[in-house]
Design an enzyme around this catalytic site. Sequence first.
Site, short mmCIF file in Angstrom:
data_model
loop_
_atom_site.label_atom_id
_atom_site.label_comp_id
_atom_site.label_asym_id
_atom_site.label_seq_id
_atom_site.Cartn_x
_atom_site.Cartn_y
_atom_site.Cartn_z
N HIS A 39 0.87 -1.19 0.00
CA HIS A 39 0.00 0.00 0.00
C HIS A 39 0.91 1.24 0.00
O HIS A 39 0.97 1.99 0.98
CB HIS A 39 -0.90 -0.03 1.23
CG HIS A 39 -2.07 0.90 1.17
ND1 HIS A 39 -2.34 1.69 0.07
CD2 HIS A 39 -3.05 1.18 2.08
CE1 HIS A 39 -3.44 2.40 0.31
NE2 HIS A 39 -3.87 2.11 1.51
N ASP A 42 -2.62 -1.79 12.23
CA ASP A 42 -3.59 -1.92 11.14
C ASP A 42 -4.50 -3.10 11.51
O ASP A 42 -4.22 -3.84 12.47
CB ASP A 42 -2.84 -2.17 9.81
CG ASP A 42 -3.75 -2.30 8.60
OD1 ASP A 42 -4.92 -1.84 8.68
OD2 ASP A 42 -3.33 -2.87 7.58
N CYS A 65 -3.57 3.28 9.71
CA CYS A 65 -3.91 3.74 8.35
C CYS A 65 -5.41 3.96 8.20
O CYS A 65 -5.83 4.66 7.29
CB CYS A 65 -3.41 2.72 7.33
SG CYS A 65 -4.05 1.07 7.60
#
Length: 312
Positions: A136, A231, A270
């Site tokens: 990502h 995350d 995130c």
Amino acid sequence: MDIYRLIMKHDLIVMVDLEGELENLIDRAIILKKQAKSEALPELLKNKSFALIFEKPSTRTRISFEAAIAQFGGHPIYLNPNDMQMGRGETISDTGYVLSRFVSGIIYRAFDYRNVVELAKKSTIPVINALDNREHPCQIVADLMTIKEKKKKFKDVTICYVGDGNNVCNSLMVGAAMVGMNIVVATPKGHEPDLAYVKTAEKFASNNKSSIKIMNDPVKAVKDADFIYTDVWVSMGEEKLKDKEKDFDGYQVNMNLVKKAKKNVMVMHCLPAHRGVEITDEVIDSKYSIVFDQAENRLHSEAAILLHLLEV
Ligand code: CP
Ligand code: NVA
């Protein structure tokens, strides 16, 4: 030889695509943020359209790219692959050939990284990875921008990632090592990040004289952390592995864990967060949390990425 590779263009598929460029890109994003708040932005993307193909849901990535394109006078076109011929079997390569005749860039969120690579290979315009099962990179540009804003430097700054060794973890390790931060990763056994990414991060860390440690003890891991990052434990596409969560006992970023780090530690995620699972409300809503600054910076870093890849 594949003739399409002869066309010079700049993609962002994996973090290492930004080797030698990442710090300048981050600094540009910081300047663009100030500019966006104080003056009208130049129409650097005027008369340019961008295709956004999203196989998975998105709030931040999609909207920040759409807004960033619009801020500079460009036109975003959001596409659900199920509404395209791709959804009925048209090949990725034909899609790449055709879109290259219409638009100036493609932003693609995919289940399978191989499709992102294939689209980039067959397109003559920049392709940006908006998240795949391995990486990502756009997220990590925003994260590093946020860290630079807070600390003004990367050297001697330690980030500790606690949780699943997933796509975000892979890109974070490589990106943090590329800018010379120290990185510690703590995952449960069996959920460590991909060894290829660890090796790549080790190479950058060694060049930058910074460190990288992979371990299975979250308490030990956060000890010297300036930033704790987490995350979700179950990523998009892994929903069938719901049982996976039970392996993460002790890996929740809660106040107990935060208190084990440096006094002025900052907590990152995130997003989207599964509140009460990998991170508690108490932490995400606390003075330690910088998650919404991080989210805001998606806008400015997507702008910097677009301008950089289009060389405008
Ligand atoms: N962080 C992130 O990429 O969020 P979205 O899935 O909402 O785009
Ligand atoms: N690891 C998460 C990140 C979401 C932005 C996922 O892939 O679902």
